[in-house]
Design an enzyme around this catalytic site. Structure first.
Site, PDB file in Angstrom:
ATOM      1  CD  GLU A   1       0.650   7.565   5.195  1.00 34.42           C
ATOM      2  OE1 GLU A   1       0.422   6.470   5.751  1.00 34.42           O
ATOM      3  OE2 GLU A   1       1.083   8.558   5.797  1.00 34.42           O
TER       4      GLU A   1
ATOM      5  CE1 TYR B   1      -9.771  14.937   7.348  1.00 33.56           C
ATOM      6  CE2 TYR B   1      -9.259  15.332   9.643  1.00 33.56           C
ATOM      7  CZ  TYR B   1     -10.122  15.447   8.579  1.00 33.56           C
ATOM      8  OH  TYR B   1     -11.335  16.038   8.750  1.00 33.56           O
TER       9      TYR B   1
ATOM     10  CB  ALA C   1     -11.600  10.620  23.831  1.00 32.14           C
TER      11      ALA C   1
ATOM     12  CD  GLN D   1      11.958  17.349   5.164  1.00 28.41           C
ATOM     13  OE1 GLN D   1      11.732  16.339   4.482  1.00 28.41           O
ATOM     14  NE2 GLN D   1      11.755  18.563   4.709  1.00 28.41           N
TER      15      GLN D   1
ATOM     16  CG  HIS E   1       1.437   1.806   4.696  1.00 30.87           C
ATOM     17  ND1 HIS E   1       0.258   1.943   3.991  1.00 30.87           N
ATOM     18  CD2 HIS E   1       1.700   3.041   5.189  1.00 30.87           C
ATOM     19  CE1 HIS E   1      -0.180   3.188   4.071  1.00 30.87           C
ATOM     20  NE2 HIS E   1       0.688   3.884   4.787  1.00 30.87           N
TER      21      HIS E   1
ATOM     22  CG  HIS F   1       1.866   7.327  20.747  1.00 30.60           C
ATOM     23  ND1 HIS F   1       1.744   8.387  21.614  1.00 30.60           N
ATOM     24  CD2 HIS F   1       1.425   7.777  19.547  1.00 30.60           C
ATOM     25  CE1 HIS F   1       1.244   9.427  20.964  1.00 30.60           C
ATOM     26  NE2 HIS F   1       1.042   9.071  19.705  1.00 30.60           N
TER      27      HIS F   1
ATOM     28  N   GLY G   1      -4.854  11.400  15.880  1.00 32.09           N
ATOM     29  CA  GLY G   1      -4.335  12.668  15.359  1.00 32.09           C
ATOM     30  C   GLY G   1      -3.420  13.327  16.366  1.00 32.09           C
ATOM     31  CG  ASP G   2       0.501  13.832  16.120  1.00 31.81           C
ATOM     32  OD1 ASP G   2       0.441  13.190  17.187  1.00 31.81           O
ATOM     33  OD2 ASP G   2       1.170  13.476  15.140  1.00 31.81           O
TER      34      ASP G   2
ATOM     35  CE  LYS H   1      -4.643   2.022  18.031  1.00 28.03           C
ATOM     36  NZ  LYS H   1      -3.720   3.046  17.516  1.00 28.03           N
TER      37      LYS H   1
ATOM     38  NE  ARG I   1       9.443  14.692  -4.463  1.00 23.92           N
ATOM     39  CZ  ARG I   1       9.625  15.676  -5.314  1.00 23.92           C
ATOM     40  NH1 ARG I   1       9.894  15.406  -6.569  1.00 23.92           N
ATOM     41  NH2 ARG I   1       9.520  16.913  -4.946  1.00 23.92           N
TER      42      ARG I   1
ATOM     43  CB  SER J   1      -0.933   0.004   1.207  1.00 24.03           C
ATOM     44  OG  SER J   1      -0.230  -0.256   2.402  1.00 24.03           O
TER      45      SER J   1
ATOM     46  CG  PHE K   1       8.726  13.788  11.161  1.00 24.41           C
ATOM     47  CD1 PHE K   1       7.768  14.737  11.480  1.00 24.41           C
ATOM     48  CD2 PHE K   1       8.325  12.483  10.928  1.00 24.41           C
ATOM     49  CE1 PHE K   1       6.422  14.384  11.545  1.00 24.41           C
ATOM     50  CE2 PHE K   1       6.984  12.121  10.995  1.00 24.41           C
ATOM     51  CZ  PHE K   1       6.032  13.079  11.304  1.00 24.41           C
TER      52      PHE K   1
HETATM   53  C1  LIG Z   1       0.127   4.717   9.820  1.00 20.52           C
HETATM   54  C2  LIG Z   1      -0.049   6.069  10.465  1.00 20.52           C
HETATM   55  C3  LIG Z   1      -0.703   7.084   9.772  1.00 20.52           C
HETATM   56  C4  LIG Z   1      -0.896   8.336  10.357  1.00 20.52           C
HETATM   57  N1  LIG Z   1      -1.579   9.310   9.656  1.00 20.52           N
HETATM   58  C5  LIG Z   1      -1.874  10.491  10.257  1.00 20.52           C
HETATM   59  C6  LIG Z   1      -2.677  11.482   9.592  1.00 20.52           C
HETATM   60  O1  LIG Z   1      -3.096  11.299   8.453  1.00 20.52           O
HETATM   61  N2  LIG Z   1      -2.940  12.640  10.250  1.00 20.52           N
HETATM   62  C7  LIG Z   1      -2.483  12.883  11.522  1.00 20.52           C
HETATM   63  O2  LIG Z   1      -2.779  13.953  12.072  1.00 20.52           O
HETATM   64  N3  LIG Z   1      -1.726  11.967  12.179  1.00 20.52           N
HETATM   65  C8  LIG Z   1      -1.415  10.779  11.579  1.00 20.52           C
HETATM   66  N4  LIG Z   1      -0.657   9.843  12.250  1.00 20.52           N
HETATM   67  C9  LIG Z   1      -0.099  10.176  13.563  1.00 20.52           C
HETATM   68  C10 LIG Z   1      -1.075   9.882  14.718  1.00 20.52           C
HETATM   69  O3  LIG Z   1      -2.211  10.704  14.612  1.00 20.52           O
HETATM   70  C11 LIG Z   1      -0.324  10.161  16.011  1.00 20.52           C
HETATM   71  O4  LIG Z   1       0.692   9.212  16.206  1.00 20.52           O
HETATM   72  C12 LIG Z   1      -1.202  10.299  17.234  1.00 20.52           C
HETATM   73  O5  LIG Z   1      -0.425  10.908  18.271  1.00 20.52           O
HETATM   74  C13 LIG Z   1      -1.718   8.976  17.768  1.00 20.52           C
HETATM   75  O6  LIG Z   1      -2.681   8.482  16.962  1.00 20.52           O
HETATM   76  P1  LIG Z   1      -3.299   6.987  17.201  1.00 20.52           P
HETATM   77  O7  LIG Z   1      -4.409   6.835  16.297  1.00 20.52           O
HETATM   78  O8  LIG Z   1      -2.228   5.987  17.194  1.00 20.52           O
HETATM   79  O9  LIG Z   1      -3.846   7.217  18.697  1.00 20.52           O
HETATM   80  P2  LIG Z   1      -4.391   6.283  19.825  1.00 20.52           P
HETATM   81  O10 LIG Z   1      -4.321   4.854  19.469  1.00 20.52           O
HETATM   82  O11 LIG Z   1      -5.704   6.804  20.269  1.00 20.52           O
HETATM   83  O12 LIG Z   1      -3.336   6.603  20.948  1.00 20.52           O
HETATM   84  C14 LIG Z   1      -1.949   6.431  20.721  1.00 20.52           C
HETATM   85  C15 LIG Z   1      -1.270   6.091  22.035  1.00 20.52           C
HETATM   86  O13 LIG Z   1      -1.410   7.163  22.953  1.00 20.52           O
HETATM   87  C16 LIG Z   1      -1.638   6.641  24.237  1.00 20.52           C
HETATM   88  N5  LIG Z   1      -2.974   7.071  24.719  1.00 20.52           N
HETATM   89  C17 LIG Z   1      -4.032   7.438  23.959  1.00 20.52           C
HETATM   90  N6  LIG Z   1      -5.088   7.757  24.734  1.00 20.52           N
HETATM   91  C18 LIG Z   1      -4.687   7.581  25.998  1.00 20.52           C
HETATM   92  C19 LIG Z   1      -5.334   7.724  27.248  1.00 20.52           C
HETATM   93  N7  LIG Z   1      -6.618   8.116  27.340  1.00 20.52           N
HETATM   94  N8  LIG Z   1      -4.618   7.450  28.365  1.00 20.52           N
HETATM   95  C20 LIG Z   1      -3.323   7.031  28.287  1.00 20.52           C
HETATM   96  N9  LIG Z   1      -2.668   6.869  27.103  1.00 20.52           N
HETATM   97  C21 LIG Z   1      -3.336   7.144  25.997  1.00 20.52           C
HETATM   98  C22 LIG Z   1      -1.583   5.131  24.132  1.00 20.52           C
HETATM   99  O14 LIG Z   1      -0.304   4.681  24.447  1.00 20.52           O
HETATM  100  C23 LIG Z   1      -1.896   4.877  22.691  1.00 20.52           C
HETATM  101  O15 LIG Z   1      -1.324   3.707  22.164  1.00 20.52           O
HETATM  102  C24 LIG Z   1      -0.411   8.589  11.681  1.00 20.52           C
HETATM  103  C25 LIG Z   1       0.257   7.562  12.385  1.00 20.52           C
HETATM  104  C26 LIG Z   1       0.437   6.310  11.789  1.00 20.52           C
HETATM  105  C27 LIG Z   1       1.148   5.220  12.554  1.00 20.52           C
END
Ligand SMILES: Cc1cc2nc3c(=O)[nH]c(=O)nc-3n(C[C@H](O)[C@H](O)[C@H](O)COP(=O)(O)OP(=O)(O)OC[C@H]3O[C@@H](n4cnc5c(N)ncnc54)[C@H](O)[C@@H]3O)c2cc1C
Length: 310
Positions: free
Chosen positions: A35, A67, A143, A232, A286, A169, A126-127, A185, A292, A33, A236
């Site tokens: 991205e 996103y 959340a 870079q 992936h 993470h 999301g971040d 999840k 590119r 896949s 990051f």
């Molecule tokens: C394949 C991939 C694609 C991505 N694409 C994007 C994108 O398109 N746009 C973007 O903005 N970001 C993207 N990201 C980054 C991602 O949004 C960040 O890493 C974000 O900080 C965590 O997202 P998650 O879905 O893994 O979160 P979650 O699974 O909700 O949380 C991540 C970790 O944070 C901790 N955590 C979460 N909630 C809690 C809680 N309530 N209490 C304690 N610990 C907690 C846990 O350790 C958990 O595993 C991507 C990341 C990956 C791996």
């Protein structure tokens, strides 16, 4: 001749012996896949679409579109994904995050995707938006990714990918708590996880063992980042918790002003990584293409992928 001088042959003969990697032709064809991120300008849009067209004949399982942090690219992500669905033979996947929107707004985006024929969502927390140091859920929003996965399951029969972190993470309490979040999840309805990029294959393989021991059976697809701009990536990686091995810095040493050589080094590093993964039985990859095609195409080719007639 002084035979007491450093004995080169003896050094060569007593060094570690590495068995050769199996040839890609001896292994199953890889599932891939790719991205992309939504382009900001017309020039970048042209680069993106040239890359998509170049990679399309490799028949990836899906291609995904990110996103922007803080939900900043909502319409650009949607437009790119919808165009992929309309104009290409590819299966598009839309990244969707929980940031800066209510549940209803996120649900609405998901419904729009369904209506456009898009059935694959990469569901992420999301971040935080630029300027915010910590993630805070939107009042009335999902959340975390687990809640978003549940929400999507209520809306439609989506294929749902989630993120996974072989090096944990950065916000996690510890590695076990992080793994527990991944398991939740998946139990909420995800169909695969895609990892944050990593450069140490051993770290990923150990992570797979921990996932398996925790009862996870779905694919944890390795996220491969071909690195051509080392400076870079170093910057990051410090933010997203991916470690950059010292050997990698050494390989890019002195190449800051030499993009051509950097690209060749990048292809070699990524090819070595995917071949090692492939030799260990991994057959799904992936690629973080950074819009590119060249490096991704070369590495996919090395893995044994060949263009199909579109
Ligand atoms: C394949 C991939 C694609 C991505 N694409 C994007 C994108 O398109 N746009 C973007 O903005 N970001 C993207 N990201 C980054 C991602 O949004 C960040 O890493 C974000 O900080 C965590 O997202 P998650 O879905 O893994 O979160 P979650 O699974 O909700 O949380 C991540 C970790 O944070 C901790 N955590 C979460 N909630 C809690 C809680 N309530 N209490 C304690 N610990 C907690 C846990 O350790 C958990 O595993 C991507 C990341 C990956 C791996």
């Amino acid at each position: 001749m002084d035979i007491a001088l450093p004995n080169t042959l003896s050094r060569w003969m007593t060094g570690p012996r590495v068995a050769s990697l199996p040839q890609p032709t001896e292994l199953p064809a890889p599932q891939m896949s790719f991205e992309f991120f939504p382009p900001r300008t017309e020039a970048l849009e042209a680069t993106l679409w040239a890359s998509i067209r170049r990679l399309e004949p490799l028949a990836p399982r899906f291609v995904s579109v990110t996103y922007g942090a803080g939900g900043t690219t909502r319409s650009r992500t949607h437009d790119t994904v919808a165009r992929l669905a309309r104009e290409t033979s590819l299966v598009p996947a839309a990244h969707l995050t929980c940031v800066g929107a209510t549940r209803e707004e996120v649900d609405e985006v998901a419904r729009e995707y369904l209506a456009a024929g898009v059935r694959h969502i990469v569901a992420l927390r999301g971040d935080p938006p630029a300027g915010a140091s910590q993630y805070a859920p939107h009042p009335g929003g999902y959340a975390q990714a687990e809640d978003l996965v549940r929400g999507l399951r209520r809306i439609g029969d989506f294929d749902i990918s989630v993120g996974a972190y072989p090096e944990t993470h950065p916000a996690a309490l510890n590695a076990d708590a992080d793994l527990d979040f991944l398991k939740r999840k998946i139990d909420a309805g995800a169909t695969r996880a895609i990892t944050q990029y990593f450069f140490d294959t051993d770290v990923y393989l150990r992570f797979l063992e921990r996932c398996h021991a925790a009862g996870i059976t779905l694919p944890i697809v390795p996220g491969i980042l071909p690195v051509s701009n080392f400076a870079q990536v170093k910057k990051f990686s410090a933010m997203c918790g991916a470690s950059v091995p010292t050997w990698m810095g050494t390989l890019f040493e002195g190449l800051d002003e030499d993009p051509e050589t950097r690209k060749m080094v990048a292809a070699t590093i990524a090819a070595e990584q995917v071949r090692l993964l492939q030799a260990n039985g991994v057959d799904e990859f992936h690629f973080y293409t950074l819009n590119r095609a060249d490096l991704t195409y070369a590495i996919a080719h090395i893995l044994g992928a060949r263009p199909k007639t579109v």
